[in-house]
Design an enzyme around this catalytic site. Structure first.
Site, PDB file in Angstrom:
ATOM      1  N   TYR A   1      48.716  36.331  45.750  1.00  0.00           N
ATOM      2  CA  TYR A   1      49.005  37.159  45.298  1.00  0.00           C
ATOM      3  C   TYR A   1      48.142  38.779  45.792  1.00  0.00           C
ATOM      4  O   TYR A   1      46.721  38.571  44.913  1.00  0.00           O
ATOM      5  CB  TYR A   1      49.990  38.021  44.440  1.00  0.00           C
ATOM      6  CG  TYR A   1      49.708  38.985  43.220  1.00  0.00           C
ATOM      7  CD1 TYR A   1      49.681  37.418  42.797  1.00  0.00           C
ATOM      8  CD2 TYR A   1      49.689  39.648  43.084  1.00  0.00           C
ATOM      9  CE1 TYR A   1      48.806  37.194  41.218  1.00  0.00           C
ATOM     10  CE2 TYR A   1      49.502  39.813  41.574  1.00  0.00           C
ATOM     11  CZ  TYR A   1      49.039  38.609  41.129  1.00  0.00           C
ATOM     12  OH  TYR A   1      48.786  39.505  39.846  1.00  0.00           O
TER      13      TYR A   1
ATOM     14  N   LYS B   1      44.044  34.728  42.516  1.00  0.00           N
ATOM     15  CA  LYS B   1      45.197  35.547  42.526  1.00  0.00           C
ATOM     16  C   LYS B   1      46.248  34.848  42.462  1.00  0.00           C
ATOM     17  O   LYS B   1      46.783  35.213  43.563  1.00  0.00           O
ATOM     18  CB  LYS B   1      45.096  37.173  42.657  1.00  0.00           C
ATOM     19  CG  LYS B   1      45.879  38.168  42.013  1.00  0.00           C
ATOM     20  CD  LYS B   1      44.698  39.767  42.565  1.00  0.00           C
ATOM     21  CE  LYS B   1      45.542  40.251  42.228  1.00  0.00           C
ATOM     22  NZ  LYS B   1      46.414  40.798  40.724  1.00  0.00           N
TER      23      LYS B   1
ATOM     24  N   GLU C   1      39.989  39.058  29.138  1.00  0.00           N
ATOM     25  CA  GLU C   1      40.675  40.267  29.838  1.00  0.00           C
ATOM     26  C   GLU C   1      41.856  40.709  29.115  1.00  0.00           C
ATOM     27  O   GLU C   1      42.515  39.958  28.576  1.00  0.00           O
ATOM     28  CB  GLU C   1      40.636  40.002  31.318  1.00  0.00           C
ATOM     29  CG  GLU C   1      41.345  38.512  31.226  1.00  0.00           C
ATOM     30  CD  GLU C   1      41.343  38.715  33.418  1.00  0.00           C
ATOM     31  OE1 GLU C   1      40.997  39.322  34.044  1.00  0.00           O
ATOM     32  OE2 GLU C   1      41.373  37.329  33.947  1.00  0.00           O
TER      33      GLU C   1
ATOM     34  N   LEU D   1      39.766  37.201  36.145  1.00  0.00           N
ATOM     35  CA  LEU D   1      39.758  37.459  37.582  1.00  0.00           C
ATOM     36  C   LEU D   1      39.125  38.746  38.126  1.00  0.00           C
ATOM     37  O   LEU D   1      38.464  40.302  37.087  1.00  0.00           O
ATOM     38  CB  LEU D   1      41.003  38.527  38.226  1.00  0.00           C
ATOM     39  CG  LEU D   1      41.272  38.693  39.358  1.00  0.00           C
ATOM     40  CD1 LEU D   1      42.210  37.758  40.224  1.00  0.00           C
ATOM     41  CD2 LEU D   1      42.918  39.837  39.259  1.00  0.00           C
TER      42      LEU D   1
HETATM   43  N1  PMP Z   1      42.653  40.640  35.759  1.00  0.00           N
HETATM   44  C1  PMP Z   1      43.641  40.367  35.941  1.00  0.00           C
HETATM   45  C2  PMP Z   1      44.418  39.516  35.189  1.00  0.00           C
HETATM   46  C3  PMP Z   1      44.761  40.824  36.335  1.00  0.00           C
HETATM   47  O1  PMP Z   1      45.779  40.934  36.978  1.00  0.00           O
HETATM   48  C4  PMP Z   1      44.166  42.866  37.053  1.00  0.00           C
HETATM   49  C5  PMP Z   1      44.919  43.114  38.428  1.00  0.00           C
HETATM   50  N2  PMP Z   1      45.423  42.558  38.719  1.00  0.00           N
HETATM   51  C6  PMP Z   1      42.713  42.289  37.114  1.00  0.00           C
HETATM   52  C7  PMP Z   1      41.906  42.112  36.471  1.00  0.00           C
HETATM   53  C8  PMP Z   1      42.104  43.835  37.797  1.00  0.00           C
HETATM   54  O2  PMP Z   1      41.664  43.732  38.735  1.00  0.00           O
HETATM   55  P1  PMP Z   1      42.120  45.150  39.929  1.00  0.00           P
HETATM   56  O3  PMP Z   1      41.388  45.910  39.558  1.00  0.00           O
HETATM   57  O4  PMP Z   1      41.742  44.464  41.054  1.00  0.00           O
HETATM   58  O5  PMP Z   1      42.961  45.344  39.420  1.00  0.00           O
END
Ligand code: PMP
Length: 294
Positions: free
Chosen positions: A39, A153, A186, A211
């Protein structure tokens, strides 16, 4: 009626635009049976998708990593997102896009000649409130029980769900995953940052353990342009607890300070200057004023 997704809000499912309440997928969809899908969440400010290309790049990468052919061209993705944005009343949105391997007899190995299921919806963007931003958020720490491909993702999010639920039950906004070496990877749905006692701005380097956040990427660049040095390296939970500042970043959480980790104050226990400066740079980059900014 669901207040977040009013029945009449339009969504996209396999080539059709229809009310969300009427969208259906077969129970043998592998997204439902196996969590076999990926996603994206694309932010929209004032009806304009922000950083759409990096989000579509990441979608392409996630799909390639799990060996699902991208069912749409860039132009088709742009058109789907555009149509959902145009049909939505709120001007600030999060567009959720999901692709699963499709519908097939249940078997772990890939089915042959299956058509991916494509779903997309636009929801009002819910960002941390001005009060949360001004007071700072709380985070708890949990062991990182996820798989070794957190760079994808994937819609299989059980460890993230359990971590975020544990956070909610303890009155915290986020849970920080801690790896076997005691380092923070994270958050459940955000990237993690600290400003050390020596004033070093630190976030974990890109790898399969996190991610690659699009917000993270924007901020690394914005910080560098503003002569703020970012060090991409692991940091331990201990280091974070003793840090001057901590904050998190994501598409829907922006740059939001963390003032407590596991119930103990970070630094002065108040949001710090570096997070505030980065948030200012980020809103400048978005070209959209921060709601409720002083
Ligand atoms: N880490 C994880 C596990 C996430 O689900 C997200 C949100 N998509 C992020 C980091 C932050 O990514 P982004 O800045 O692209 O929203």
């Amino acid at each position: 009626m669901n207040p977040i997704h009013p029945d009449d809000s339009l969504c996209y499912l396999n080539g059709e635009y229809l009310p969300l309440s009427g969208a259906r997928i077969p129970v043998l969809d592998r997204g439902f049976i196996f969590g076999d899908g990926v996603y994206e969440v694309v932010p929209v400010y004032h009806k304009r998708a922000f950083r759409l290309e990096p989000h579509l790049d990441r979608l392409q990468r996630s799909l390639a990593q799990v060996r699902i052919d991208n069912p749409h061209t860039r132009d088709e993705w742009r058109a789907i997102i555009d149509r959902l944005v145009r049909s939505s009343t709120p001007v600030d949105l999060a567009v959720y896009v999901q692709v699963t391997r499709g519908v097939a007899r249940r078997d772990f190995a890939f089915p042959r000649n299956v058509t991916p299921t494509v779903f997309a919806m636009a929801s009002a963007l819910t960002r941390p409130s001005a009060a949360q931003r001004d007071a700072g958020l709380r985070t708890i720490s949990v062991p990182d029980a996820r798989w070794l491909r957190c760079d994808i993702k994937s819609v299989s999010l059980l460890p993230n769900i359990l971590a975020k639920q544990a956070a909610r039950e303890s009155g915290a906004y986020e849970a920080w995953f801690v790896d076997k070496d005691g380092n923070v990877t994270e958050g459940g749905s955000t990237n993690a940052w600290i400003v050390t006692k020596d004033g070093e701005l630190v976030t974990r380097q890109l790898s399969n353990s996190i991610l690659g956040g699009i917000t993270r990427r924007s901020l690394v660049k914005l910080a560098a342009d503003a002569q703020i040095k970012v060090v991409e390296r692991p940091f331990s939970l201990e280091e974070a607890r003793g840090a001057r500042e901590a904050f998190l970043t994501s598409t829907t959480s922006f740059v939001t300070p963390i003032t407590k980790i596991d119930g103990k104050p970070v630094g002065t226990g108040k949001p710090g200057a570096v997070a505030a400066r980065l948030r200012e740079l980020y809103y400048g980059y978005m070209g959209s004023p921060e709601p409720g900014a002083a």
